[in-house]
Design a protein around this motif. Structure first.
Motif, PDB file in Angstrom:
ATOM      1  N   ALA A 100     -73.915 -62.159 -33.308  1.00  0.00           N
ATOM      2  CA  ALA A 100     -75.476 -61.840 -33.611  1.00  0.00           C
ATOM      3  C   ALA A 100     -75.762 -61.941 -35.087  1.00  0.00           C
ATOM      4  O   ALA A 100     -76.960 -62.430 -35.509  1.00  0.00           O
ATOM      5  CB  ALA A 100     -76.106 -60.824 -32.903  1.00  0.00           C
ATOM      6  N   CYS A 101     -74.700 -61.291 -35.804  1.00  0.00           N
ATOM      7  CA  CYS A 101     -74.930 -61.139 -37.166  1.00  0.00           C
ATOM      8  C   CYS A 101     -74.974 -62.355 -38.145  1.00  0.00           C
ATOM      9  O   CYS A 101     -74.196 -63.408 -38.038  1.00  0.00           O
ATOM     10  CB  CYS A 101     -73.760 -60.341 -37.972  1.00  0.00           C
ATOM     11  N   PRO A 102     -76.388 -62.856 -38.722  1.00  0.00           N
ATOM     12  CA  PRO A 102     -76.473 -63.859 -39.510  1.00  0.00           C
ATOM     13  C   PRO A 102     -75.355 -64.010 -40.709  1.00  0.00           C
ATOM     14  O   PRO A 102     -75.638 -65.179 -41.046  1.00  0.00           O
ATOM     15  CB  PRO A 102     -78.155 -64.017 -39.874  1.00  0.00           C
ATOM     16  N   GLU A 105     -72.867 -57.511 -47.706  1.00  0.00           N
ATOM     17  CA  GLU A 105     -73.820 -58.480 -47.340  1.00  0.00           C
ATOM     18  C   GLU A 105     -74.836 -58.104 -46.276  1.00  0.00           C
ATOM     19  O   GLU A 105     -75.897 -58.792 -46.245  1.00  0.00           O
ATOM     20  CB  GLU A 105     -72.801 -59.541 -46.656  1.00  0.00           C
ATOM     21  N   CYS A 106     -74.822 -56.818 -45.541  1.00  0.00           N
ATOM     22  CA  CYS A 106     -75.648 -56.721 -44.547  1.00  0.00           C
ATOM     23  C   CYS A 106     -76.874 -56.319 -45.200  1.00  0.00           C
ATOM     24  O   CYS A 106     -77.147 -55.771 -46.272  1.00  0.00           O
ATOM     25  CB  CYS A 106     -75.174 -55.407 -43.998  1.00  0.00           C
ATOM     26  N   PHE A 107     -78.088 -56.857 -44.669  1.00  0.00           N
ATOM     27  CA  PHE A 107     -79.333 -56.559 -44.940  1.00  0.00           C
ATOM     28  C   PHE A 107     -80.139 -55.876 -43.949  1.00  0.00           C
ATOM     29  O   PHE A 107     -81.390 -55.945 -44.087  1.00  0.00           O
ATOM     30  CB  PHE A 107     -80.232 -58.054 -45.433  1.00  0.00           C
ATOM     31  N   LYS A 108     -79.569 -55.374 -42.868  1.00  0.00           N
ATOM     32  CA  LYS A 108     -80.067 -54.440 -42.158  1.00  0.00           C
ATOM     33  C   LYS A 108     -81.136 -55.109 -41.177  1.00  0.00           C
ATOM     34  O   LYS A 108     -82.256 -54.474 -41.218  1.00  0.00           O
ATOM     35  CB  LYS A 108     -80.537 -53.105 -42.689  1.00  0.00           C
ATOM     36  N   CYS A 109     -80.684 -56.255 -40.666  1.00  0.00           N
ATOM     37  CA  CYS A 109     -81.749 -57.064 -39.979  1.00  0.00           C
ATOM     38  C   CYS A 109     -81.670 -56.231 -38.561  1.00  0.00           C
ATOM     39  O   CYS A 109     -82.516 -56.451 -37.498  1.00  0.00           O
ATOM     40  CB  CYS A 109     -81.671 -58.422 -39.986  1.00  0.00           C
ATOM     41  N   TYR A 110     -80.744 -55.525 -38.180  1.00  0.00           N
ATOM     42  CA  TYR A 110     -80.279 -54.898 -37.074  1.00  0.00           C
ATOM     43  C   TYR A 110     -79.955 -55.966 -35.781  1.00  0.00           C
ATOM     44  O   TYR A 110     -80.371 -55.515 -34.582  1.00  0.00           O
ATOM     45  CB  TYR A 110     -81.304 -53.940 -36.761  1.00  0.00           C
ATOM     46  N   ALA A 111     -79.748 -56.979 -36.107  1.00  0.00           N
ATOM     47  CA  ALA A 111     -79.625 -58.050 -35.100  1.00  0.00           C
ATOM     48  C   ALA A 111     -78.264 -57.762 -34.133  1.00  0.00           C
ATOM     49  O   ALA A 111     -78.210 -57.648 -32.926  1.00  0.00           O
ATOM     50  CB  ALA A 111     -79.349 -59.450 -35.711  1.00  0.00           C
ATOM     51  N   CYS A 112     -77.209 -57.030 -34.888  1.00  0.00           N
ATOM     52  CA  CYS A 112     -75.995 -56.511 -34.254  1.00  0.00           C
ATOM     53  C   CYS A 112     -76.632 -55.323 -33.135  1.00  0.00           C
ATOM     54  O   CYS A 112     -76.117 -55.595 -32.060  1.00  0.00           O
ATOM     55  CB  CYS A 112     -75.077 -55.968 -35.218  1.00  0.00           C
ATOM     56  N   ARG A 113     -77.330 -54.552 -33.735  1.00  0.00           N
ATOM     57  CA  ARG A 113     -77.711 -53.386 -32.574  1.00  0.00           C
ATOM     58  C   ARG A 113     -78.612 -54.035 -31.440  1.00  0.00           C
ATOM     59  O   ARG A 113     -78.568 -53.691 -30.430  1.00  0.00           O
ATOM     60  CB  ARG A 113     -78.782 -52.618 -33.576  1.00  0.00           C
TER      61      ARG A 113
HETATM   62  S1  SF4 Z   1     -76.482 -58.290 -37.807  1.00  0.00           S
HETATM   63 FE1  SF4 Z   1     -76.139 -55.942 -38.386  1.00  0.00          FE
HETATM   64  S2  SF4 Z   1     -74.281 -56.224 -39.756  1.00  0.00           S
HETATM   65 FE2  SF4 Z   1     -75.254 -58.173 -39.551  1.00  0.00          FE
HETATM   66  S3  SF4 Z   1     -76.832 -58.392 -41.466  1.00  0.00           S
HETATM   67 FE3  SF4 Z   1     -77.885 -57.526 -39.472  1.00  0.00          FE
HETATM   68  S4  SF4 Z   1     -77.793 -55.261 -39.622  1.00  0.00           S
HETATM   69 FE4  SF4 Z   1     -76.047 -56.062 -40.946  1.00  0.00          FE
END
Ligand code: SF4
Ligand SMILES: Cc1cc2nc3c(=O)[nH]c(=O)nc-3n(C[C@H](O)[C@H](O)[C@H](O)COP(=O)(O)OP(=O)(O)OC[C@H]3O[C@@H](n4cnc5c(N)ncnc54)[C@H](O)[C@@H]3O)c2cc1C
Ligand code: SF4
Ligand code: SF4
Ligand code: SF4
Ligand code: FES
Lengths: 338, 266, 279
Positions: B218-220, B156-164
């Motif tokens: 944070a992860c959408p 499901e991850c789309f690499k929005c990097y909200a987690c980071r």
């Molecule tokens: S917040 Fe992290 S785990 Fe969630 S979709 Fe974005 S990059 Fe992937």
């Protein structure tokens, strides 16, 4: 063509769905996943949900997926061989359950991908996509379609739009030739138009501002502290752009698997700190407030100026998905009052 | 909360700090981060059980540093992050004022980072029963099942990097995923790219993660990526008796203790 | 509208590699496909996306002149991933090229005028194209002055061309290196470009100034030009915003209402002044 109106019974909907599937088209519809509701391949109508304000991600992936292989290549001693994108392998897709805001979002996307130069990968995919919209009976505090020119029952962008009536049956508006082609799969399901008014069956979404006012204000207040104030809590991720139906920014990269590989296009976002970073280290937009301003300016000033379409359809996805509650409707409302 | 607000007002009016980093009411009554710069706005501060965002993430952001010296409203998750950041020399005692907040919303003042460290001794960073249950479920899977589980979860991850972006420990200006000479991690959000991104991130957080769940919150897409770091935390607790960040021992994995178990060496 | 994949590059054979300065190389590229070569046209100032297949794409201007057919040239400095991969290429290797993109120097409008070229560092390539274009149609212009500066003697690119231009009676060439960058046998000027420009004081009468170089050089050169009587619309420069697509889709080069890849890279000083400070 002029819009044709019909009644489609509640019980006919699954039948229509099955007919579309049986026609060999790929059908994507809102599906409850473990953590979200999103468009996905569905095996049968029972997997389709209608319990969503909007899906977490927009419908744009159908024509602009998060990873697109632009072409394949093979490297060898004597050079390089390129295998072009197989446009004729693009399947016919039916997007079922698209909200009016999402359907309207294909307009700005299309404007970007056809601006002077035609991006055939995108446009072929869009051409082969049929959009079956469903009007909104429910809205939440993040919805603001009516402030940017849309409405919960707008037919813009849909090929067929269904609106649920008080009886539980549906008003079907057949909008385009593609819609007609779907109707032709099961003409018997499209009965004489109901008399019930569409409007009273739609969600109420208050108008908070107009897009023209926002344009006027952002053009005037490019240099203003408002951007700093609003962007303070923004942490510069790609979430807002990735869930947005109209954001089109992308990166181009090569991916190798030994001698083979492909050049790919992947989603990108103007809110990432590295988006504009030069190799030299110079960054034309070095701070988050400038990047937030870019996001708003691009949607409400540069896009209308250059391609005659606004870059926001008021779906509110970015607000719902933002990890720090950057509520775009609230920010725009404040800008409209400046 | 009354005493926190009072202290915040004092700090602002005496110009001891320029900004209070705290929580305020956001959309639909949910909390959001606030940067209070005027005494009059101190009233806007709130605190409740929904205030789970780790505000420590803002301590290393250049834009926020520019506002001047901050005081930060700090429940336990923020305190842990402060200690870890202090150990990593990302923040200094003189740079911030910490307005600790107890689980029953009372102010705890700290004169030093060492005082925070001893306060945290009462809040050992342990996994709760629910977390342990999920971990046991994942650990109980066969190798194939576990691969399938993570592949599915991370697909499901789309690499929005909200987690980071939400993680107080992910403060690098150029993350390893952005290095392209060489390109360690595929840029694309496909199966391989996602798997490598998450394994890399978890590894970089080994012994540094403060288990605040900011990444997951944070992860959408609601991905359970926090269980990658929790898995490591569970091992660290079991094998090394790790109970959270400290100023002296610092990074678990870069600290040698003669008493550490070595039974993983086969 | 066109029905071909706009991301698919032409395949080009590296015909000749010239080491211009440490880390700076010029590639002469020939089309693998004859038909593509014949159909290919471009104008001075345009750029392209060059790629090492497997490493990605990078943006450089076309450094050769449109008046010289059958090949294109680019000069690049080794910097990041793609340029480092290019640096490892050998003559005979195949690379990718997409283009030409962007606008051009309005060289037709400059007919009958004098031209003043001012370049710093590795910014001579975008200018080399227009310089050769002007020299190949020399009769169209009055005086041609070239002021070129680099950090030190070793960093001056296009040494052969500089010698050619030096030898031409119809070109005034001034070369300069930063203080400390000179060698014992250096015959050119010593000093920063803006200072050397002020000293040389070329006439602004019926003259167009074309300035390319690092932002800091441009910043200090523009006021000197204004002092010499050049106006906002007689000064031209090129911008180098980060790019990916080159044709107004990827959003990366967007700066105010302008897309540098479509509306630029060539801008008059007047246009530049209207842009937000995001380049
Ligand atoms: S917040 Fe992290 S785990 Fe969630 S979709 Fe974005 S990059 Fe992937
Ligand atoms: C219109 C234009 C003309 C240019 N002409 C030349 C030239 O003739 N010679 C030359 O040496 N350089 C030129 N540049 C700069 C050159 O594009 C960058 O130095 C180069 O892209 C760095 O790529 P890399 O892969 O080595 O670096 P990486 O750091 O690996 O780059 C990654 C990506 O960042 C982008 N990028 C990074 N820095 C820049 C930059 N300064 N400008 C644009 N994109 C950037 C590119 O998309 C690149 O693919 C030009 C730039 C533009 C916009
Ligand atoms: S900017 Fe936000 S509200 Fe507007 S279309 Fe995009 S996701 Fe929807
Ligand atoms: S510039 Fe920003 S707002 Fe505009 S399309 Fe790109 S990512 Fe979206
Ligand atoms: S507005 Fe929200 S979603 Fe967008 S970049 Fe900022 S923090 Fe991320
Ligand atoms: S480089 Fe893609 S829009 Fe300009």
């Amino acid at each position: 063509m002029t819009i044709e109106k019909y009644l489609v019974k509640k019980t006919s909907l699954p039948v229509l769905f099955d007919k579309i599937k049986a026609s060999g088209k790929v059908v994507k519809a809102p599906k409850k996943k473990s953590h979200t509701t999103d468009f996905a391949d569905v095996a049968s109508f029972s997997e389709v949900t209608d319990d969503y304000i909007v899906t977490t991600q927009s419908a744009k992936s159908v024509a602009f997926p998060r990873v697109e292989k632009l072409f394949n290549y093979v490297k060898s001693k004597d050079g390089v061989q390129i295998t072009d994108y197989a446009l004729n392998a693009i399947p016919e897709v039916v997007m079922w359950g698209v909200r009016p805001c999402d359907a309207a979002g294909f307009d700005p996307l299309n404007a970007i991908f056809t601006w002077d130069i035609n991006d055939v990968i995108f446009t072929t995919k869009l051409k082969k996509t049929t959009i079956i919209g469903f009007s909104c009976q429910n809205a939440d505090e993040n919805c603001f379609c009516t402030s940017v020119g849309g409405n919960p029952g707008s037919t813009q962008g849909s090929d067929i739009l269904f609106t649920k009536l008080s009886s539980g049956d549906y008003l079907a508006e057949v909008i385009s030739e593609k819609g007609k082609a779907i109707q032709a799969l099961a003409p018997e399901l499209f009965e004489a138009a109901p008399s019930e008014d569409k409007e009273q069956n739609l969600a109420k979404v208050d108008v908070k501002f107009t897009k023209e006012i926002i344009k006027e204000k952002v053009d005037k207040y490019f240099e203003s502290d408002v951007w700093k104030e609003q962007a303070q809590r923004c942490i510069g991720c790609g979430t807002c752009a990735f869930v947005c139906p109209t954001c089109a920014c992308f990166d181009i990269q090569d991916e190798n698997h030994g001698k083979n590989g492909h050049r790919i296009r992947t989603w990108d976002s103007c809110c990432f700190s590295q988006f504009t970073l030069h190799t030299s280290g110079h960054n034309p937009r070095p701070t988050q407030d400038r990047r937030w301003r870019q996001r708003i300016m691009h949607k409400f000033s540069y896009m209308p100026d250059r391609i005659n379409v606004y870059g926001c359809v008021g779906c509110g996805r970015c607000s719902r998905a933002c990890p720090v509650d950057m509520n775009i409707a609230e920010h725009l409302t404040n800008i409209s009052k400046m | 909360m009354v005493d926190v607000k009072k202290k915040a007002a004092e700090l602002l009016s005496s110009e001891a700090v320029k900004v209070i980093i705290g929580y305020t009411e956001g959309t639909g009554g949910k909390p959001r981060a606030a940067f209070i710069q005027n005494v009059a706005d101190v009233e806007k501060l709130i605190f409740n059980s929904q205030c789970v965002m780790n505000l420590a993430v803002y301590l290393t952001k250049a834009e926020i540093k520019k506002l001047g010296k901050p005081a930060i409203v700090a429940p336990v998750n923020v305190l842990r992050a402060i200690i870890q950041l202090a150990f990593e020399v990302q923040i200094q005692e003189s740079d911030i004022v910490v307005l600790g907040i107890t689980p029953d919303e009372k102010l705890v003042e700290f004169q030093s980072f060492a005082a925070i460290e001893s306060y945290l001794e009462d809040f050992k960073m342990e996994l709760d029963a629910k977390e342990k249950e999920t971990l046991a479920k994942i650990s109980g899977m066969s190798l194939e099942e576990r691969w399938a589980y993570w592949t599915e979860e991370l697909s499901e991850c789309f690499k929005c990097y909200a987690c980071r972006a939400a993680c107080p420990m992910c403060y690098c200006h150029k993350c390893a995923v952005e290095q392209n000479k060489p390109q360690w991690i595929p840029v694309a959000a496909h199966q391989l790219g996602n798997m490598e991104w998450h394994i890399m991130r978890a590894m970089h957080l080994a012994g540094r993660c403060v288990n605040c769940d900011a990444c997951h919150n944070a992860c959408p897409k609601g991905i359970n990526l926090n269980f990658l770091t929790k898995l490591m935390l569970a091992d660290a607790q079991e094998q090394l008796g790790y109970t959270g960040p400290t100023l002296k021992e610092g990074n678990l994995l870069s600290t040698y203790n003669p008493n550490d178990q070595e039974n993983f060496i086969k | 509208m066109e029905e071909k994949n706009i991301y698919k590059p032409y395949l080009m054979r590296v015909e000749k590699i010239t080491l211009e300065a440490p880390g700076v190389r010029t590639f002469r590229l020939k089309f693998e496909n004859e038909e593509e070569a014949n159909a290919f046209e471009f104008k001075a100032g345009q750029f392209g996306e060059y790629s090492v297949i497997g490493e990605g794409e990078s943006t450089f201007c076309i450094a050769s002149s449109p008046t010289r057919k059958g090949y294109i040239e680019c000069t690049y400095r080794e910097a990041g991933r793609v340029t480092s991969a290019l640096a490892k290429c050998e003559e005979g290797d195949v690379v990718g090229f997409r283009g030409p993109y962007g606008n051009t120097f309005p060289i037709d409008e400059w007919k009958g005028k004098s031209l003043l070229f001012i370049a710093g560092g590795i910014a001579l390539p975008p200018m080399r194209c227009v310089i050769w274009n002007a020299l190949d149609t020399r009769e169209n212009f009055k005086d041609v002055t070239i002021l070129y500066g680099a950090k030190n003697v070793g960093d001056l690119v296009y040494k052969n061309e500089l010698a050619d231009w030096e030898a031409r009676p119809d070109v005034k060439l001034i070369t300069t290196v930063d203080p400390g960058g000179q060698t014992p046998d250096w015959k050119g000027e010593v000093g920063f470009v803006p200072a050397v420009l002020e000293k040389a004081a070329p006439s602004s009468e019926n003259t167009v100034a074309i300035v390319c170089g690092p932002p800091i050089m441009i910043k200090f050169t523009l006021p000197v030009l204004e002092k010499l009587g050049f106006t906002e619309d007689t000064i031209y420069t090129t911008l180098e915003n980060r790019m990916k697509c080159g044709f107004g889709k990827c959003g990366r080069c967007n700066c105010g209402p302008v897309y540098v890849c479509k509306d630029g890279p060539v801008f008059s000083y007047k246009q530049l002044k209207a842009l937000p400070d995001e380049y």
